[in-house]
Write an enzyme that holds these catalytic residues in place. Structure first.
Site, PDB file in Angstrom:
ATOM      1  N   GLY A 152      41.156  35.636  35.623  1.00  0.00           N
ATOM      2  CA  GLY A 152      41.617  36.615  36.611  1.00  0.00           C
ATOM      3  C   GLY A 152      42.403  35.962  37.737  1.00  0.00           C
ATOM      4  O   GLY A 152      42.986  34.888  37.570  1.00  0.00           O
ATOM      5  N   VAL A 153      42.426  36.643  38.890  1.00  0.00           N
ATOM      6  CA  VAL A 153      43.177  36.122  40.039  1.00  0.00           C
ATOM      7  C   VAL A 153      42.269  35.289  40.939  1.00  0.00           C
ATOM      8  O   VAL A 153      41.062  35.382  40.855  1.00  0.00           O
ATOM      9  CB  VAL A 153      43.788  37.257  40.912  1.00  0.00           C
ATOM     10  CG1 VAL A 153      44.999  37.843  40.246  1.00  0.00           C
ATOM     11  CG2 VAL A 153      42.778  38.316  41.257  1.00  0.00           C
ATOM     12  N   GLY A 180      41.597  31.543  43.569  1.00  0.00           N
ATOM     13  CA  GLY A 180      41.690  30.092  43.598  1.00  0.00           C
ATOM     14  C   GLY A 180      41.077  29.447  42.365  1.00  0.00           C
ATOM     15  O   GLY A 180      41.576  28.430  41.855  1.00  0.00           O
ATOM     16  N   MET A 181      40.001  30.043  41.869  1.00  0.00           N
ATOM     17  CA  MET A 181      39.283  29.456  40.724  1.00  0.00           C
ATOM     18  C   MET A 181      40.163  29.424  39.472  1.00  0.00           C
ATOM     19  O   MET A 181      40.357  28.356  38.871  1.00  0.00           O
ATOM     20  CB  MET A 181      38.040  30.306  40.471  1.00  0.00           C
ATOM     21  CG  MET A 181      36.990  29.633  39.682  1.00  0.00           C
ATOM     22  SD  MET A 181      36.124  28.516  40.760  1.00  0.00           S
ATOM     23  CE  MET A 181      35.122  29.664  41.693  1.00  0.00           C
ATOM     24  N   GLU A 203      43.404  40.767  30.762  1.00  0.00           N
ATOM     25  CA  GLU A 203      43.951  41.968  31.403  1.00  0.00           C
ATOM     26  C   GLU A 203      45.059  41.601  32.366  1.00  0.00           C
ATOM     27  O   GLU A 203      46.018  42.331  32.544  1.00  0.00           O
ATOM     28  CB  GLU A 203      42.851  42.805  32.071  1.00  0.00           C
ATOM     29  CG  GLU A 203      42.299  42.266  33.374  1.00  0.00           C
ATOM     30  CD  GLU A 203      41.221  41.238  33.183  1.00  0.00           C
ATOM     31  OE1 GLU A 203      41.462  40.245  32.477  1.00  0.00           O
ATOM     32  OE2 GLU A 203      40.126  41.400  33.744  1.00  0.00           O
ATOM     33  N   ILE A 231      31.145  37.597  43.858  1.00  0.00           N
ATOM     34  CA  ILE A 231      30.903  37.355  45.276  1.00  0.00           C
ATOM     35  C   ILE A 231      29.488  36.810  45.490  1.00  0.00           C
ATOM     36  O   ILE A 231      29.280  35.890  46.255  1.00  0.00           O
ATOM     37  CB  ILE A 231      31.161  38.655  46.064  1.00  0.00           C
ATOM     38  CG1 ILE A 231      32.669  38.917  46.011  1.00  0.00           C
ATOM     39  CG2 ILE A 231      30.652  38.578  47.498  1.00  0.00           C
ATOM     40  CD1 ILE A 231      33.108  40.232  46.534  1.00  0.00           C
ATOM     41  N   GLY A 251      38.036  44.112  34.750  1.00  0.00           N
ATOM     42  CA  GLY A 251      37.657  43.858  33.358  1.00  0.00           C
ATOM     43  C   GLY A 251      36.423  42.985  33.210  1.00  0.00           C
ATOM     44  O   GLY A 251      36.078  42.583  32.099  1.00  0.00           O
ATOM     45  N   LYS A 275      33.600  34.091  59.212  1.00  0.00           N
ATOM     46  CA  LYS A 275      34.654  33.808  60.207  1.00  0.00           C
ATOM     47  C   LYS A 275      34.100  33.094  61.438  1.00  0.00           C
ATOM     48  O   LYS A 275      34.831  32.446  62.174  1.00  0.00           O
ATOM     49  CB  LYS A 275      35.364  35.112  60.595  1.00  0.00           C
ATOM     50  CG  LYS A 275      36.182  35.603  59.396  1.00  0.00           C
ATOM     51  CD  LYS A 275      37.154  36.711  59.689  1.00  0.00           C
ATOM     52  CE  LYS A 275      38.036  36.957  58.485  1.00  0.00           C
ATOM     53  NZ  LYS A 275      37.834  38.156  57.732  1.00  0.00           N
TER      54      LYS A 275
HETATM   55  C1  ACO Z   1      40.837  40.565  39.800  1.00  0.00           C
HETATM   56  C2  ACO Z   1      40.371  39.599  38.799  1.00  0.00           C
HETATM   57  O1  ACO Z   1      39.730  38.640  39.083  1.00  0.00           O
HETATM   58  S1  ACO Z   1      40.704  39.912  37.128  1.00  0.00           S
HETATM   59  C3  ACO Z   1      39.293  39.362  36.240  1.00  0.00           C
HETATM   60  C4  ACO Z   1      38.284  40.388  35.953  1.00  0.00           C
HETATM   61  N1  ACO Z   1      37.921  41.162  37.102  1.00  0.00           N
HETATM   62  C5  ACO Z   1      36.998  40.807  37.972  1.00  0.00           C
HETATM   63  O2  ACO Z   1      36.349  39.815  37.808  1.00  0.00           O
HETATM   64  C6  ACO Z   1      36.861  41.751  39.130  1.00  0.00           C
HETATM   65  C7  ACO Z   1      35.945  41.264  40.205  1.00  0.00           C
HETATM   66  N2  ACO Z   1      36.341  39.988  40.770  1.00  0.00           N
HETATM   67  C8  ACO Z   1      37.292  39.873  41.748  1.00  0.00           C
HETATM   68  O3  ACO Z   1      37.918  40.827  42.163  1.00  0.00           O
HETATM   69  C9  ACO Z   1      37.578  38.492  42.304  1.00  0.00           C
HETATM   70  O4  ACO Z   1      37.311  37.549  41.321  1.00  0.00           O
HETATM   71  C10 ACO Z   1      36.748  38.176  43.597  1.00  0.00           C
HETATM   72  C11 ACO Z   1      37.000  39.239  44.677  1.00  0.00           C
HETATM   73  C12 ACO Z   1      35.269  38.091  43.304  1.00  0.00           C
HETATM   74  C13 ACO Z   1      37.231  36.809  44.094  1.00  0.00           C
HETATM   75  O5  ACO Z   1      38.634  36.851  44.197  1.00  0.00           O
HETATM   76  P1  ACO Z   1      39.410  35.843  45.178  1.00  0.00           P
HETATM   77  O6  ACO Z   1      40.826  36.239  45.203  1.00  0.00           O
HETATM   78  O7  ACO Z   1      39.101  34.441  44.788  1.00  0.00           O
HETATM   79  O8  ACO Z   1      38.700  36.238  46.529  1.00  0.00           O
HETATM   80  P2  ACO Z   1      38.789  35.705  48.015  1.00  0.00           P
HETATM   81  O9  ACO Z   1      38.050  34.429  48.157  1.00  0.00           O
HETATM   82  O10 ACO Z   1      40.213  35.759  48.455  1.00  0.00           O
HETATM   83  O11 ACO Z   1      37.952  36.824  48.770  1.00  0.00           O
HETATM   84  C14 ACO Z   1      38.397  38.139  48.824  1.00  0.00           C
HETATM   85  C15 ACO Z   1      37.788  38.798  50.057  1.00  0.00           C
HETATM   86  O12 ACO Z   1      36.375  38.850  49.896  1.00  0.00           O
HETATM   87  C16 ACO Z   1      35.726  38.216  50.988  1.00  0.00           C
HETATM   88  N3  ACO Z   1      34.550  37.497  50.455  1.00  0.00           N
HETATM   89  C17 ACO Z   1      34.564  36.676  49.378  1.00  0.00           C
HETATM   90  N4  ACO Z   1      33.306  36.182  49.190  1.00  0.00           N
HETATM   91  C18 ACO Z   1      32.519  36.741  50.155  1.00  0.00           C
HETATM   92  C19 ACO Z   1      31.135  36.636  50.468  1.00  0.00           C
HETATM   93  N5  ACO Z   1      30.307  35.878  49.750  1.00  0.00           N
HETATM   94  N6  ACO Z   1      30.670  37.343  51.523  1.00  0.00           N
HETATM   95  C20 ACO Z   1      31.505  38.124  52.265  1.00  0.00           C
HETATM   96  N7  ACO Z   1      32.833  38.271  51.996  1.00  0.00           N
HETATM   97  C21 ACO Z   1      33.321  37.578  50.955  1.00  0.00           C
HETATM   98  C22 ACO Z   1      36.762  37.254  51.553  1.00  0.00           C
HETATM   99  O13 ACO Z   1      36.539  36.966  52.898  1.00  0.00           O
HETATM  100  C23 ACO Z   1      38.057  38.044  51.336  1.00  0.00           C
HETATM  101  O14 ACO Z   1      38.194  39.024  52.364  1.00  0.00           O
HETATM  102  P3  ACO Z   1      39.559  39.098  53.252  1.00  0.00           P
HETATM  103  O15 ACO Z   1      40.640  39.510  52.300  1.00  0.00           O
HETATM  104  O16 ACO Z   1      39.273  40.110  54.290  1.00  0.00           O
HETATM  105  O17 ACO Z   1      39.766  37.717  53.794  1.00  0.00           O
HETATM  106  C1  BUA Z   2      43.379  45.322  37.906  1.00  0.00           C
HETATM  107  C2  BUA Z   2      42.076  44.691  37.824  1.00  0.00           C
HETATM  108  C3  BUA Z   2      42.089  43.391  37.164  1.00  0.00           C
HETATM  109  C4  BUA Z   2      40.683  43.041  36.830  1.00  0.00           C
HETATM  110  O1  BUA Z   2      39.897  42.789  37.705  1.00  0.00           O
HETATM  111  O2  BUA Z   2      40.348  43.092  35.667  1.00  0.00           O
END
Ligand code: ACO
Ligand code: BUA
Length: 445
Positions: free
Chosen positions: A217-218, A220-221, A242, A318, A341, A368
């Site tokens: 997915g999207v 840093g990881m 996806e 998260i 997904g 923060k």
């Molecule tokens: C979208 C995809 O990953 S496609 C793959 C399949 N789909 C999924 O897995 C869907 C669910 N997963 C996801 O959407 C992502 O993997 C996430 C949100 C878990 C991580 O995505 P990243 O882009 O690495 O997240 P990022 O570190 O930028 O954090 C996103 C926000 O969540 C907040 N956040 C992240 N972890 C925490 C935490 N433990 N506690 C509180 N807030 C948190 C961040 O502060 C950030 O908020 P901001 O935009 O206001 O600064």
């Molecule tokens: C559009 C959503 C992408 C994913 O998290 O699967």
């Protein structure tokens, strides 16, 4: 009728096209790069004439005028199937409401349950056969067209034409066409990985073998994983995801992607539903016969994924609680993204015995104010949304290791998750595990 003549007869200004919307309507916008910005502006300009217009989309990245011009939400309500950056901030402001979904079911929600009064989607210019291409966003496009009462296309000259399945619409199906200038496509640059991401990436890549077909997915990881794979000895890799993200471009540039190990399922093709990244990624995808941009019910279909040999899915979350429940879409009650997904890939990960579905997370989150919190929690008590039930939890990874929760008893899960936690939080977690009765007397301390 000649297609060019038919096209001309359907051209309207955005302003005229927006007149079709009535109070109470459900309007679907194209997602992500298919966002119809000219129509959005024209609809927002009608704000004071309209009441209770509901707009539905996902992954909107540019200022959404129907929300920005109606800051009290008195005329329009925006609903999203999945949020990233900008939509998350809109949600914080009360201007975006989340719609829970499992991604593979999205087209079926439309075909079985939903009404669409007006569908408006950004597409490529029409070709000589009378077809428009939905370009980088094909998750639910065809399903929306199939059920919409009125179909309006907004031609965006910046969109690449992408090979795929069910990713075109013919001029004969369309009610109106809008033309006009569009800004450059929104780009998502790669994210620099830190030491935690690199450690996690190296644990995962160490468990992969030649010929793996990868979903990521999207964030840093995935970017860290893509770079590590690009520099590894792994070869003959496949793409089935996806999202097609920048990480795949790194792998492609390193000559790692062949898709030749896929047998039966799109051999030789990189399969995805949405391409999300930088302009170089969009240029790679443009008119490239090795790409297949397909609807999400196909890409995330359990039977499809289940047929792919050596399938590896890597997603992040998260937080996880000691029961093994995974929250990937909210932080407490703050909505962050969506299920997307993730559950599809965990579920499908079981269909093929050689598949591996990883959920990776850093063991801590620093807020923060600079305070460090454990992402492994005793219980979810702050309103965190469970994305994956504990019965679907599978291989969890932090910078402290890799643990497979599938088939583990509650006490084994608690022990495995404590092993994955940051050392500063382990004693506290063990104490909580005892209190909630998931700690076994003989467990190590
Ligand atoms: C979208 C995809 O990953 S496609 C793959 C399949 N789909 C999924 O897995 C869907 C669910 N997963 C996801 O959407 C992502 O993997 C996430 C949100 C878990 C991580 O995505 P990243 O882009 O690495 O997240 P990022 O570190 O930028 O954090 C996103 C926000 O969540 C907040 N956040 C992240 N972890 C925490 C935490 N433990 N506690 C509180 N807030 C948190 C961040 O502060 C950030 O908020 P901001 O935009 O206001 O600064
Ligand atoms: C559009 C959503 C992408 C994913 O998290 O699967």
């Amino acid at each position: 009728m000649n297609y060019r003549e038919e096209y001309k007869s359907k051209i309207r200004t955005a302003r005229d096209a927006a007149q079709i919307v009535r109070s109470g309507d459900w309007v679907d916008f194209g997602c992500y790069q298919g966002f119809p910005s000219l129509f959005d502006e024209a609809l927002a300009a009608r704000r004071d004439e309209l009441e209770d217009v509901k707009v539905r989309a996902l992954l909107i990245t540019k200022p959404l005028q129907i929300a920005e011009q109606d800051p009290e939400g008195e005329h329009f309500t925006y609903n999203s199937w999945h949020m990233i950056g900008y939509e998350r901030k809109l949600c914080d402001r009360g201007l975006c409401k989340f719609i829970p979904m499992v991604f593979r079911n999205l087209p079926d929600y439309y075909r079985r349950f939903l009404s669409v009064n007006v569908a408006v989607m950004g597409v490529t210019p029409m070709d000589e056969h009378g077809y428009f291409n939905v370009s980088l966003n094909n998750s639910n496009a065809r399903a929306v067209f199939d059920v919409a009462d009125v179909i309006i296309l907004e031609v965006n000259e910046k969109l690449p034409c992408v090979h795929g399945l069910e990713n075109t619409i013919h001029i004969s199906e369309v009610d109106m066409v809008i033309e006009g200038e569009h800004e450059a496509l929104t780009e998502f640059p790669s994210i620099a990985a830190g030491p935690v991401e690199e450690k996690i990436a190296s644990s995962i890549v160490g468990r992969m073998t030649d010929g793996a077909c990868i979903q990521i997915g999207v964030g840093g990881m995935p970017d860290a994983i893509g770079k590590l794979i690009a520099n590894s000895e792994l070869k003959n890799l496949g793409v089935h995801s996806e999202l097609l993200v920048n990480a795949y471009l790194d792998m492609h540039k390193a000559g790692k992607i062949t898709n030749l190990n896929k047998r039966g399922i799109m051999r030789g093709k990189s399969v995805f539903s949405i391409a999300h990244g930088n302009q170089e990624l969009f240029d790679w995808v443009d008119n490239n016969p090795s790409m297949c941009c397909a609807p999400i019910n196909y890409v995330n279909g359990l039977n499809v994924i289940g047929e792919i040999e050596n399938f590896v899915s890597i997603n992040s979350c998260i937080a996880v609680d000691l029961f093994g429940q995974i929250s990937a879409e909210s932080a407490g009650t703050r909505h962050i993204s969506g299920t997307g997904g993730q559950l599809d890939f965990l579920t499908a990960g079981f269909k093929n015995p050689d598949a591996q579905s990883f959920i990776a997370l850093p063991s801590t989150f620093t807020d923060k104010k600079g305070v460090m919190h454990s992402n492994i929690r005793p219980i979810f008590d702050g309103g965190d949304i469970v994305t994956d039930p504990r019965s679907q939890a599978y291989i969890m990874v932090t910078e402290y290791g890799v643990e497979n929760l599938a088939g583990s008893s509650v006490w084994e899960r608690a022990e495995k998750l404590v092993n994955l936690a940051h050392p500063d939080f382990r004693d506290e977690l063990i104490k909580s595990a005892e209190e909630i009765n998931v700690w076994r007397r003989s467990n190590k301390r």
